[in-house]
Design an enzyme around this catalytic site. Structure first.
Site, PDB file in Angstrom:
ATOM      1  N   SER A 144       0.812  -1.220   0.000  1.00  0.00           N
ATOM      2  CA  SER A 144       0.000   0.000   0.000  1.00  0.00           C
ATOM      3  C   SER A 144       0.843   1.266   0.000  1.00  0.00           C
ATOM      4  CB  SER A 144      -0.958   0.001   1.198  1.00  0.00           C
ATOM      5  OG  SER A 144      -0.247  -0.174   2.409  1.00  0.00           O
ATOM      6  N   HIS A 195       2.035   4.463   4.672  1.00  0.00           N
ATOM      7  CA  HIS A 195       1.290   5.214   3.664  1.00  0.00           C
ATOM      8  C   HIS A 195       1.870   6.614   3.475  1.00  0.00           C
ATOM      9  CE1 HIS A 195      -2.488   2.540   4.479  1.00  0.00           C
ATOM     10  NE2 HIS A 195      -1.484   1.892   3.909  1.00  0.00           N
TER      11      HIS A 195
END
Length: 318
Positions: A144, A195
């Protein structure tokens, strides 16, 4: 940190179904290889999750540098895999056709390693600033972070406009940051630093020196960011229309061919929201029929991509 044992990998089945709906022949080669690699490592993990996850303690202090390569390719469970690779699918289709396969492969490889490096720096800085050693032991896996970096690139190549996040209009240039916060409000089990590292790497490419450094290194390897599919050059103008232009180095006449914009081919007729809704419904059903429920690794697929697709399709139809 151990991968949860599940009788049926519902997320994996849903992912494979989506890939076949798109059609393997419609997926650019590097994107397809990235999907295959993530699936292969999920089915055949090289190491247990605790031995492949990325942390300051394990990677930097204990010099286990291979975790920089292993952590992006390992996922906690099938739903973690699904949300990440489903996002890879459409981002790869968009970006690989724009950047060319070789450059996109270069970007993916660089982002995968660099996102891990930035993650380690962030965790180390927070641990030292707050005098909290637990941050050095915090371990993360998954693709991610790379996806956030690719999202920054996608927003850079499609600037302007607003996206709807949780019912609020957000300018494109701020969308990644708002999504970063929103994800961790609703899915606190995700890696905030991972992230954030992806966003920073994306900004280093679009606003900083990373792209020029990569181009300089690529020049030594004999290719550059201008490389596209053989015989074609991608074009994009400020009005939002795009397509492919046949390129003839010896002066043959040029002409434009509009790139197909039938995104139903890629999504089986479902929008991102509809795909997410189906996935969550399947997840809730699966949770009710299994003893071990999936952790909150659900990657927030915002409606911005569907809005952009509709806008581009409208321009093409004019």
């Amino acid at each position: 940190m151990q991968r949860r044992s599940r009788g049926i990998n519902t997320g994996l089945i849903l992912l494979l179904s989506q890939i076949f709906h798109v059609g393997i022949n419609n997926i650019p080669p590097v994107t397809l290889a990235t999907l295959a690699l993530n699936i292969w490592f999920f089915l055949n993990p090289q190491k247990p999750l605790y031995s492949s996850c990325l942390s300051v303690e394990k990677c930097y202090q204990q010099r286990d540098w291979q975790r920089l390569l292993l952590s992006p390719l390992h996922h906690a469970d099938d739903w973690h895999l699904y949300f990440n690779t489903a996002s890879v699918l459409w981002k790869g289709i968009n970006l690989e056709r724009r950047l060319g396969s070789r450059w996109f492969a270069y970007v993916i490889t660089t982002f995968s390693v660099l996102t891990g490096v930035v993650y380690l720096l962030l965790q180390f800085a927070v641990a030292e600033f707050m005098d909290e050693p637990d941050f050095k032991r915090s371990c993360a896996v998954g693709f991610s972070g790379v996806l956030f970096a690719l999202k920054v690139l996608n927003n850079h190549y499609c600037p302007g406009g607003f996206v709807n996040i949780l019912g609020f209009p957000v300018p494109n240039r701020f969308a990644c940051w708002v999504e970063l916060v929103a994800i961790h409000l609703f899915s606190p089990g995700t890696s905030f630093a991972g992230h954030q590292a992806g966003i920073l790497v994306g900004l280093m490419y679009t606003q900083g020196p990373l792209k020029k450094i990569m181009e300089a290194c690529a020049g030594l390897g004999g290719f550059s960011s201008s490389v596209g599919y053989p015989g074609q050059q991608y074009y994009f103008n400020s009005s939002g229309s795009s397509g492919y232009q046949d390129y003839y180095p010896h002066g043959r006449p040029d002409h434009y061919e509009e790139a197909p914009r039938n995104y139903d081919t890629y999504t089986a007729g479902l929008s991102e929201e509809e795909q997410l809704e189906r996935a969550l419904q399947a997840s809730l059903w699966d949770r009710g029929h299994t003893r071990n429920s999936p952790p909150p690794y659900g990657f927030h697929l915002s409606p911005e991509e569907e809005m952009r697709r509709q806008r581009l399709h409208r321009f093409d139809s004019q």
